[in-house]
Design a protein around this motif. Structure first.
Motif, PDB file in Angstrom:
ATOM      1  N   VAL A   1       0.834  -1.194   0.000  1.00 25.15           N
ATOM      2  CA  VAL A   1       0.000   0.000   0.000  1.00 25.15           C
ATOM      3  C   VAL A   1       0.871   1.247   0.000  1.00 25.15           C
ATOM      4  O   VAL A   1       2.065   1.186   0.353  1.00 25.15           O
ATOM      5  N   PRO A   2       0.329   2.408  -0.391  1.00 22.47           N
ATOM      6  CA  PRO A   2       1.087   3.657  -0.306  1.00 22.47           C
ATOM      7  C   PRO A   2       1.550   3.919   1.129  1.00 22.47           C
ATOM      8  O   PRO A   2       0.782   3.761   2.068  1.00 22.47           O
ATOM      9  N   GLY A   3       2.804   4.314   1.273  1.00 22.00           N
ATOM     10  CA  GLY A   3       3.380   4.545   2.599  1.00 22.00           C
ATOM     11  C   GLY A   3       4.224   3.394   3.081  1.00 22.00           C
ATOM     12  O   GLY A   3       5.009   3.547   4.027  1.00 22.00           O
ATOM     13  N   ASP A   4       4.117   2.218   2.461  1.00 21.09           N
ATOM     14  CA  ASP A   4       4.966   1.086   2.826  1.00 21.09           C
ATOM     15  C   ASP A   4       6.413   1.386   2.459  1.00 21.09           C
ATOM     16  O   ASP A   4       6.681   2.027   1.426  1.00 21.09           O
ATOM     17  N   ILE A   5       7.334   0.939   3.281  1.00 26.29           N
ATOM     18  CA  ILE A   5       8.754   1.041   2.981  1.00 26.29           C
ATOM     19  C   ILE A   5       9.222  -0.338   2.539  1.00 26.29           C
ATOM     20  O   ILE A   5       9.046  -1.328   3.251  1.00 26.29           O
ATOM     21  N   VAL A   6       9.767  -0.403   1.322  1.00 26.04           N
ATOM     22  CA  VAL A   6      10.156  -1.686   0.753  1.00 26.04           C
ATOM     23  C   VAL A   6      11.651  -1.693   0.479  1.00 26.04           C
ATOM     24  O   VAL A   6      12.282  -0.645   0.300  1.00 26.04           O
ATOM     25  N   ARG A   7      12.199  -2.882   0.476  1.00 25.46           N
ATOM     26  CA  ARG A   7      13.616  -3.050   0.158  1.00 25.46           C
ATOM     27  C   ARG A   7      13.759  -3.251  -1.340  1.00 25.46           C
ATOM     28  O   ARG A   7      13.030  -4.028  -1.951  1.00 25.46           O
ATOM     29  N   LEU A   8      14.692  -2.510  -1.937  1.00 24.72           N
ATOM     30  CA  LEU A   8      14.902  -2.585  -3.374  1.00 24.72           C
ATOM     31  C   LEU A   8      15.791  -3.769  -3.718  1.00 24.72           C
ATOM     32  O   LEU A   8      16.816  -4.001  -3.063  1.00 24.72           O
ATOM     33  N   VAL A   9      15.355  -4.500  -4.742  1.00 25.34           N
ATOM     34  CA  VAL A   9      16.137  -5.618  -5.263  1.00 25.34           C
ATOM     35  C   VAL A   9      16.085  -5.544  -6.781  1.00 25.34           C
ATOM     36  O   VAL A   9      15.149  -4.976  -7.350  1.00 25.34           O
ATOM     37  N   PRO A  10      17.094  -6.081  -7.462  1.00 24.41           N
ATOM     38  CA  PRO A  10      17.040  -6.086  -8.926  1.00 24.41           C
ATOM     39  C   PRO A  10      15.795  -6.824  -9.426  1.00 24.41           C
ATOM     40  O   PRO A  10      15.400  -7.854  -8.875  1.00 24.41           O
ATOM     41  N   GLY A  11      15.179  -6.281 -10.454  1.00 25.67           N
ATOM     42  CA  GLY A  11      13.972  -6.893 -11.003  1.00 25.67           C
ATOM     43  C   GLY A  11      12.897  -5.852 -11.295  1.00 25.67           C
ATOM     44  O   GLY A  11      13.163  -4.646 -11.314  1.00 25.67           O
TER      45      GLY A  11
ATOM     46  N   LYS B   1      12.784  19.976   4.422  1.00 20.16           N
ATOM     47  CA  LYS B   1      11.602  20.761   4.786  1.00 20.16           C
ATOM     48  C   LYS B   1      10.594  20.871   3.632  1.00 20.16           C
ATOM     49  O   LYS B   1       9.514  21.424   3.821  1.00 20.16           O
ATOM     50  N   LEU B   2      10.984  20.361   2.500  1.00 17.14           N
ATOM     51  CA  LEU B   2      10.112  20.439   1.335  1.00 17.14           C
ATOM     52  C   LEU B   2       9.231  19.197   1.228  1.00 17.14           C
ATOM     53  O   LEU B   2       9.538  18.143   1.781  1.00 17.14           O
ATOM     54  N   THR B   3       8.145  19.351   0.488  1.00 19.13           N
ATOM     55  CA  THR B   3       7.262  18.223   0.210  1.00 19.13           C
ATOM     56  C   THR B   3       7.698  17.566  -1.087  1.00 19.13           C
ATOM     57  O   THR B   3       8.134  18.233  -2.026  1.00 19.13           O
ATOM     58  N   TYR B   4       7.595  16.280  -1.119  1.00 12.13           N
ATOM     59  CA  TYR B   4       7.989  15.521  -2.313  1.00 12.13           C
ATOM     60  C   TYR B   4       7.226  16.037  -3.526  1.00 12.13           C
ATOM     61  O   TYR B   4       6.010  16.207  -3.500  1.00 12.13           O
ATOM     62  N   ASP B   5       7.974  16.292  -4.610  1.00  6.75           N
ATOM     63  CA  ASP B   5       7.359  16.724  -5.874  1.00  6.75           C
ATOM     64  C   ASP B   5       7.910  15.845  -6.984  1.00  6.75           C
ATOM     65  O   ASP B   5       9.128  15.655  -7.091  1.00  6.75           O
ATOM     66  N   LEU B   6       7.015  15.337  -7.806  1.00 13.50           N
ATOM     67  CA  LEU B   6       7.410  14.365  -8.817  1.00 13.50           C
ATOM     68  C   LEU B   6       8.425  14.943  -9.796  1.00 13.50           C
ATOM     69  O   LEU B   6       9.429  14.309 -10.103  1.00 13.50           O
ATOM     70  N   LYS B   7       8.193  16.165 -10.274  1.00 19.06           N
ATOM     71  CA  LYS B   7       9.094  16.728 -11.257  1.00 19.06           C
ATOM     72  C   LYS B   7      10.427  17.098 -10.638  1.00 19.06           C
ATOM     73  O   LYS B   7      11.491  16.837 -11.194  1.00 19.06           O
ATOM     74  N   THR B   8      10.369  17.710  -9.478  1.00 22.32           N
ATOM     75  CA  THR B   8      11.610  18.137  -8.816  1.00 22.32           C
ATOM     76  C   THR B   8      12.450  16.945  -8.401  1.00 22.32           C
ATOM     77  O   THR B   8      13.683  16.967  -8.492  1.00 22.32           O
ATOM     78  N   ASN B   9      11.792  15.908  -7.940  1.00 18.08           N
ATOM     79  CA  ASN B   9      12.493  14.733  -7.416  1.00 18.08           C
ATOM     80  C   ASN B   9      12.452  13.560  -8.389  1.00 18.08           C
ATOM     81  O   ASN B   9      12.439  12.391  -7.981  1.00 18.08           O
ATOM     82  N   LYS B  10      12.443  13.872  -9.665  1.00 19.44           N
ATOM     83  CA  LYS B  10      12.333  12.831 -10.679  1.00 19.44           C
ATOM     84  C   LYS B  10      13.488  11.846 -10.606  1.00 19.44           C
ATOM     85  O   LYS B  10      13.308  10.638 -10.789  1.00 19.44           O
ATOM     86  N   THR B  11      14.686  12.338 -10.314  1.00 19.18           N
ATOM     87  CA  THR B  11      15.850  11.449 -10.277  1.00 19.18           C
ATOM     88  C   THR B  11      15.851  10.546  -9.065  1.00 19.18           C
ATOM     89  O   THR B  11      16.673   9.637  -8.970  1.00 19.18           O
ATOM     90  N   SER B  12      14.933  10.790  -8.132  1.00 18.05           N
ATOM     91  CA  SER B  12      14.835   9.938  -6.941  1.00 18.05           C
ATOM     92  C   SER B  12      13.581   9.065  -6.981  1.00 18.05           C
ATOM     93  O   SER B  12      13.239   8.435  -5.994  1.00 18.05           O
ATOM     94  N   THR B  13      12.920   9.051  -8.134  1.00 18.04           N
ATOM     95  CA  THR B  13      11.653   8.331  -8.249  1.00 18.04           C
ATOM     96  C   THR B  13      11.801   7.094  -9.125  1.00 18.04           C
ATOM     97  O   THR B  13      12.380   7.153 -10.218  1.00 18.04           O
ATOM     98  N   LEU B  14      11.292   5.987  -8.621  1.00 19.43           N
ATOM     99  CA  LEU B  14      11.206   4.752  -9.393  1.00 19.43           C
ATOM    100  C   LEU B  14       9.756   4.581  -9.837  1.00 19.43           C
ATOM    101  O   LEU B  14       8.832   4.736  -9.038  1.00 19.43           O
ATOM    102  N   TYR B  15       9.581   4.241 -11.112  1.00 21.71           N
ATOM    103  CA  TYR B  15       8.236   4.123 -11.662  1.00 21.71           C
ATOM    104  C   TYR B  15       7.853   2.666 -11.859  1.00 21.71           C
ATOM    105  O   TYR B  15       8.684   1.832 -12.276  1.00 21.71           O
ATOM    106  N   ALA B  16       6.609   2.373 -11.585  1.00 18.40           N
ATOM    107  CA  ALA B  16       6.087   1.038 -11.854  1.00 18.40           C
ATOM    108  C   ALA B  16       6.224   0.744 -13.345  1.00 18.40           C
ATOM    109  O   ALA B  16       5.986   1.605 -14.184  1.00 18.40           O
ATOM    110  N   GLY B  17       6.622  -0.468 -13.660  1.00 21.47           N
ATOM    111  CA  GLY B  17       6.806  -0.842 -15.052  1.00 21.47           C
ATOM    112  C   GLY B  17       8.235  -0.757 -15.518  1.00 21.47           C
ATOM    113  O   GLY B  17       8.540  -1.204 -16.631  1.00 21.47           O
ATOM    114  N   THR B  18       9.109  -0.181 -14.699  1.00 21.00           N
ATOM    115  CA  THR B  18      10.526  -0.143 -15.045  1.00 21.00           C
ATOM    116  C   THR B  18      11.226  -1.339 -14.392  1.00 21.00           C
ATOM    117  O   THR B  18      10.613  -2.126 -13.673  1.00 21.00           O
TER     118      THR B  18
END
Length: 1370
Positions: free
Chosen positions: A562-572, A611-628
């Motif tokens: 669900v949104p808010g879950d913290i998951v461990r990243l693995v290749p795949g 102190k900032l709120t997450y923004d998709l465009k600003t934080n694009k390099t820190s975002t992983l997208y479903a389907g990648t």
């Protein structure tokens, strides 16, 4: 019981026909045609129609005027046929029926020593002959059941000789018919139909009125609170449905002037929800209606069987006891059931009239079991969607309300969004969870949060709101696709049309039509299944993930995250949209989602932005997208590994939104989408007119004319008409896949056929993917410049030692001979440079920056566009010719970046440092130059497109001067055209227009090409939308464009009505690829959802391939449409002419016309391949336009003219004057086709089924030439040879169609393995050789004329019309 009886007479010599059963078994027993004897048939005999197969000889009968011997005349079976073509004709006199052999006239008895047989032949007892024991008397009157010896005489003599016997027989038949009991339609079967169906209809309407009108429940209909639906999707990709365009800006200005709301919400359609619940009354009513539908179909089947019971072809009756006493009563009952059932079933197939859900009662939302209508498994009967109001955009969708087993939450899915019941609002609202609400980046990066995660209770709560991480799309199956296709209303119409062929001796045509309709429907369903299957494979994902819950790492199914879950990243695979909280190095492949060719490195969220709120465009390099796909990361099985927080799941993810967009894709609306309604209306009016003519022409009982009328209705609207566009698209889609072009949305192929404007990205699209590094231009210290180039990059080192990152960073780094030591250290000239902080490239700032340490010194390096760097540097550090050098380099086609530096003085912790802290007060270092060579194929592709009347435009993020240079080299801009650049906005708000060659002031005019920067375009949108619209039409290059600018530009052309195409290599082109009508992504990801088309070869030649196939598919679809309309019109005209003459075609004629010819021609027409080059013309998309109408109507008129000529020629023949068909009896359709009128109509109009297809097979400039459609040409030649053969040669072959046939060569029927004698008084349909050759010539001339009409006349009109339109556009 009907009797076909036609009598005319005069007298000459008479001949007695005698049988011989002692010889050979007969010629037909060894005929090649008997290879089909194993085909199942319905009946073993046909009342009043079957004749024995015997060998006949002739004998002389002594008569009043002497005898005429016919020795040497061999008759296989049947009666005498006159081979002389003289008038009056010599015939076998009509049967002479009397009460006993003694009543036979003296000149109609067998000679001495001959025995009279039951069929009217005489057996020679002295020769040991005997009567055929299976012979039957053809006399239909029980009182006059004995047939006298058959006589051969001149046609007029027969009536003269046997007038009294014929009159007595006709009187007997009429009296016997009067004694047949009449059905009073008051029996239990009829009463049940009278009572049940009207009562059920009344109850249904009362129930509907009770729900909607008489007892409405307060609160059952409420507004539907919605989040961003498919049409509002903007996050997760660069696509924004609210990106500004010039048209939108104009509307907004007008709206503001008239005090209206902003255009972004002005057109928004409010959604409402209505709750329903299941009740006992509703369920009972539901199943009763289902039963009524089944009963209607059963009754049609039972009555069809009963017809053949009356014909004594079937000995058992479904009704048990005898209900009907003759065929007229059965057919009348069939017609009543058919008409009532047709109206009733269609009434329920379109629940618009009872759309308030007649099967279930309304309820308050809190207890609703449905919102809207439950999608029933019996969608054959009920629709699950409804359109309200003519031209209305309001649609009604019915959804099943379910209860979450864990939380008890009531929910339903609508447009792939989950809606949950909100008790406070007493309605359903969007089930979404905003992770950012009440939290900032610092809260997520807190160590306590990173080691705790959500609690199980909180996870269950959120899962009940957002639902599982899936897109609710049912897995497609071939059976399901076929079922869905045949659930459409058109197939209900077709089902009832098929039933009209079941009785009346046309059951074989019911089978043929069923096969044709099944074939068409299955073909459409298979193409749809393949498309759905590809999409489902993209949507379905399976796997487990490590999730931090309550401080413990647990393994859960990805659907339960669900949104808010913290998951461990693995290749795949990446299953959700996530923000990286903790990681050292994450390398991701985004090609399947964005089309990005190279892997991308992702970094954790910067603590400096705590102190900032997450923004998709600003934080694009820190975002992983479903389907990648994660290629590399730190795979540590604990909270010390790479961790990310789940931002979105399900349809809210970037992948979910893109897939939902594809699922909800509505193809560009062509003219034919609106015109088809007009066509249907015209066809309905035509059907009514033709039905009126048919009923008027047929003089027989109305029950027979009803069937003729229904046959006309069934052919006016051809059964294969819905398949023409689907088949054409499917064939082109398959061909594109063979050329390594994946097609995710087949409907886009038709749109590609009308593309008028093609947009191209520059880097990696028109130019090669890689760049060539050129020597830098430093201000004085080359070593410092090279150090800056080696340092200012965001590269990462993969496990395989491959550098991952932007191509300019990678190429510049390699050119400096630097080496990557580890993630935070590079080696340059023997010195290690350590990274303290790196900022990725920002498309808004157009810069990237790093803080590095080399030795004891710390420095800042900033790299970006010259314009951006100039604003960040101290003016004193800039060379005086800075802008001149930058513009000259761009003008020479050099991709140029500027780099600057300064010493870094540490005044805060590194995790608190922001870009704003370091990107200022810089010292200019120099320029970094790259050469981005043009692809070898680019000029040829652009040339082909321009020759194909497709305007080409470049949209690039590079300098506009560089873009113009590449555009000139590629041929987008003519060398002799002056190019005016709108580069900047002056202080007075005016655009500064400069000449491309020397930067001199200029003014754009009609003879110049325009190039605009993204900044100028944005300014025009805000301040002068009309000018933006005017300049856009003449602009060839848009430079320095951000992703949103690209979408804005394309959206403007879309709103202007141009069909647009965008070709890019993914990444920042994603939004533009989705905004255009046709998007082509250059990517090697076979399962990319970034665009409808993906070039796996990553070549822009794919653009011409898609356009070629698009034009081919559209032209093929229109050609097939014209053919199907032509087929329906030709056959309808034939039906009316048949009604006029009271005739019909024989069995095999119907099989070929309605089955073999139409299916073979229509399914092979689209097999023509695309033309090799794009024409300056585009195929029409109008079915009522001049081109289509001239072609279809002209061909139809020519065909009708030749049919009239053929019939006129027939009626002018001397030999035909005594061989005209004179019966008005149409009750027995298997015998009224043996006449010359039918033969001529079938020969001439039958060939029009073939020749019309040949005329429509011309490819013109959209498909390859006529002969290259090999399968079609083969079938055309085969069918032509067959048609010409049956016309010229009389024999067994022509007898298949009962054309040019006599009893010597008659062959089996479709439904009977026994040959049947020619059923006319002349016992032949053979025509004189001269007339056959005339018909042959007429068919050839007909073919030539309609082909010439379409190729020379219609094509010329089309060309002239298109040239006029092109000139007007210019």
């Amino acid at each position: 019981m009907k009797v076909i009886f036609s009598v005319v007479a005069i007298s000459v010599a008479t001949v007695v026909i005698v049988p011989c059963v002692s010889g050979s078994s007969g010629r037909h027993d060894v005929s090649w045609w008997h290879a089909m004897d194993g085909v199942p048939i319905l009946m073993e005999k046909r009342l009043d129609r079957r004749m024995s197969v015997n060998n006949y000889s002739s004998a002389v009968h002594p008569s009043r005027g002497g005898g005429v011997a016919l020795h040497g005349r061999f008759l296989a079976f049947g009666d005498y046929a006159d081979p002389t073509f003289s008038c009056p004709a010599t015939i076998t006199c009509p049967d002479i029926c009397v009460a006993s052999p003694e009543d036979c006239p003296e000149d109609a008895i067998c000679p001495i020593n001959f025995e009279l047989c039951l069929d009217g032949t005489c057996a020679d007892l002295t020769a040991g002959e005997a009567c055929d024991p299976e012979a039957e008397s053809p006399c239909a009157c029980d009182a006059l059941s004995v047939i006298c010896a058959k006589q051969v005489d001149l046609e007029p003599s027969c009536t003269e000789r046997f007038t009294s016997q014929y009159d007595a027989y006709m009187t007997c038949v009429e009296e016997q018919l009067e004694t047949v009991p009449q059905v009073d339609f008051t029996g239990p079967w009829f009463v049940a139909c009278y009572v049940i169906l009207p009562l059920l209809t009344l109850i249904m309407l009362i129930w509907c009125a009770w729900n909607e009108r008489w007892a409405p429940i307060s609160g059952s209909t409420l507004p539907l609170k919605r989040a961003k639906f498919l049409e509002d999707i903007s996050q997760g990709s660069s696509t924004s449905r609210k990106v500004r365009s010039s048209q939108g800006a104009l509307r907004r200005m007008k709206s503001m002037q008239s005090s209206h709301s902003d255009d972004s919400t002005a057109n928004e359609v409010p959604l409402t929800q209505t709750g329903y619940k299941t009740t006992i009354v509703g369920l009972v009513l539901y199943y009763l209606i289902v039963l009524a539908h089944v009963i209607i179909q059963f009754l049609l089947f039972a009555l069809s069987v009963e017809y053949y019971v009356q014909q004594e072809s079937i000995t058992w009756s479904i009704f048990g006891s005898q209900v009907f006493f003759d065929e007229v009563q059965v057919l009348m009952a069939f017609e009543i059931v058919w008409m009532v059932g047709f109206v009733w079933c269609f009434f329920l197939k379109f629940p618009e009239s009872i759309y308030s859900l007649f099967l279930r009662s309304k309820s308050n939302a809190i207890i609703a079991s449905l919102t809207g209508f439950f999608t029933s498994v019996l969608s054959f009967i009920f629709s699950n969607r409804s359109q309200r109001g003519e031209g209305s955009k309001t649609s009604v969708t019915f959804c099943k309300v379910r209860v979450d087993s864990n939380t008890g939450t009531r929910y339903f899915y609508f447009r792939f969004r989950r809606f949950i019941y909100d008790a406070a609002l007493n309605s359903f609202v969007t089930g979404s969870w905003d992770v950012q609400e009440g939290a900032n980046i610092g809260a997520w990066l807190d160590s306590l949060y990173l080691h705790q995660g959500l609690s199980e209770d909180e996870a269950v709560k959120r899962l009940g709101i957002v639902g599982p991480n899936v897109l609710k799309l049912k897995k497609p199956t071939i059976i399901g696709s076929i079922y869905a296709e045949f659930s459409k209303p058109f197939y209900l119409y077709q089902t009832f049309m098929v039933w009209t062929w079941a009785p009346f001796w046309y059951y074989y045509m019911a089978i043929v039509n069923t096969c044709i309709r099944l074939t068409g429907g299955i073909v459409v369903a298979v193409f749809q299944y393949m498309s759905d299957k590809n999409l489902y494979q993209l949507m379905s994902m399976e796997g487990t993930v490590d999730v931090l819950r309550g401080g413990k790492m647990i393994i859960v199914d990805q659907t339960d995250v669900v949104p808010g879950d913290i998951v461990r990243l693995v290749p795949g695979d990446v299953y959700f949209d996530m923000a990286i909280l903790q990681a050292k190095k994450v390398i991701v492949d985004e090609s399947a989602l964005t089309g990005e060719v190279h892997p991308i490195a992702k970094t954790p969220l910067d603590p400096a932005n705590s102190k900032l709120t997450y923004d998709l465009k600003t934080n694009k390099t820190s975002t992983l997208y479903a389907g990648t796909t994660i290629l590399e990361c730190c795979d540590v099985p604990s909270v010390d590994g790479d961790m990310a927080i789940v931002m979105k799941t399900g349809s809210f993810t970037a992948k979910g939104e893109l897939l939902s967009d594809i699922l909800s894709y509505k193809r560009h609306k062509f003219k034919f989408d609106d015109e088809v309604k007009t066509v249907l209306a015209v066809l309905v009016v035509e059907a009514i007119a033709l039905v009126t003519l048919v009923v008027y022409f047929i003089k027989d009982d109305w029950v027979y004319s009803w069937f003729y009328a229904m046959f006309v209705v069934g052919t006016v609207l051809p059964p294969l008409l819905p398949t023409v566009f689907v088949v054409s698209v499917g064939i082109s889609c398959k061909r594109l896949l063979g050329k390594r072009i994946a097609c995710m949305n087949a409907q886009g192929i038709l749109v590609a056929g009308k593309v008028k404007k093609a947009f191209f990205d520059k880097t990696g699209t028109l130019t090669k993917q890689g760049m060539e590094f050129l020597p830098g231009d430093a201000t004085g210290n080359d070593s410092l410049l090279m150090r800056g180039i080696a340092s200012c990059q965001t590269l990462h080192l993969s496990k395989d030692g491959i550098l991952i990152g932007p191509s300019v960073d990678r190429i510049g780094f390699e050119a400096c001979s630097a080496k990557m030591v580890d993630e935070n250290t590079v080696s340059f000239e023997g010195e290690n440079i350590t990274y303290l902080k790196r900022f990725e490239f920002d498309f808004i700032r157009m810069t990237q920056s790093v803080i590095v340490k080399h030795g004891a010194e710390a420095a800042v390096y900033v790299k970006g566009s010259p314009e951006s760097i100039s604003k960040l540097c101290l003016p004193s550090s800039l060379p005086t010719d800075f802008f001149k050098t930058a513009r000259q380099s761009a003008r020479e086609g050099i991709y140029q970046l500027a780099i600057a530096t300064k010493a870094y003085i540490r005044d805060k912790d590194m995790h608190e440092v922001t870009r704003d802290d370091i990107e200022k007060d810089l010292e200019f270092l120099g320029f970094i130059n790259f050469q981005n060579p043009l692809r070898e194929e680019s000029p040829d592709v652009i040339k082909d497109l321009l020759l194909g009347n497709v305007d080409c435009v470049m949209i690039t993020g590079d300098n506009v001067l560089t873009g113009v240079k590449i555009a000139l080299a590629a041929g987008m801009i003519k060398p002799d055209h002056a190019v005016i650049i709108g580069d900047t906005i002056r202080d007075d708000g005016e655009i500064e227009w400069l000449n491309y060659t020397d930067d001199s002031p200029a003014v754009p005019n009609e003879d110049t090409s325009i190039a605009l920067t993204g900044k100028v375009w944005e300014y025009l949108l805000d301040h002068d939308p009309k000018s933006a619209l005017a300049y856009a039409k003449r602009t060839k290059v848009f430079g320095r464009c951000r992703p949103d600018d690209k979408v804005s530009i394309i959206s403007t052309f879309v709103e202007m009505g141009d069909i647009t195409l965008m070709c890019g290599d993914g990444g920042n082109d994603c939004g533009a690829l989705k905004a255009a009508h046709v998007g082509i992504a250059l990517s090697d990801a076979e399962a990319s959802v970034v665009a409808p088309f993906t070039s796996l070869e990553k070549s822009i030649t794919s653009v011409t391939e898609v356009l070629r196939e698009g034009r081919c598919a559209l032209a093929s679809a229109i050609a097939c449409y014209k053919y199907m309309i032509m087929y329906g019109q030709v056959e309808s005209i034939n039906q009316v002419i048949n009604a006029y003459f009271s005739i019909t075609f024989s069995e095999w004629c119907w099989v070929f016309m309605d089955g073999i010819w139409v299916s073979c021609m229509s399914f092979t027409l689209p097999l023509a391949k695309a033309a090799k080059n794009l024409s300056k013309l585009r195929p029409t998309a109008s079915i009522l336009g001049p081109n289509t109408m001239w072609s279809a109507c002209g061909t139809l008129a020519i065909n009708f003219l030749f049919l009239v000529i053929a019939l006129a020629a027939l009626f002018a023949q001397d030999w035909f004057q005594c061989r005209k068909w004179g019966s008005n009896d149409v009750s027995n359709v298997t015998v009224i086709g043996d006449n010359y009128e039918t033969s001529v109509i079938f020969i001439v109009s039958g060939y029009q089924y073939i020749s019309s297809a040949a005329a429509f097979n011309f490819g013109y400039s959209f498909r390859q030439n006529w002969f290259r459609n090999y399968v079609f040409v083969f079938l055309f030649l085969l069918f032509t040879a067959m048609q010409f053969g049956m016309t010229i040669s009389a024999g067994h072959f022509s007898c298949i169609w009962r054309v040019n046939c006599d009893n010597d060569h008659a062959v089996r029927f479709v439904t009977d393995p026994n040959p049947m004698a020619i059923f006319n008084i002349y016992s032949t349909t053979v025509m004189p050789v001269a007339f056959r050759l005339f018909l042959f010539g007429l068919m050839v001339v007909n073919l030539v004329v309609i082909c010439a009409w379409n190729f020379f006349v219609v094509n010329k009109v089309r060309i002239e019309k298109q040239e006029t339109k092109n000139a007007r556009d210019l």
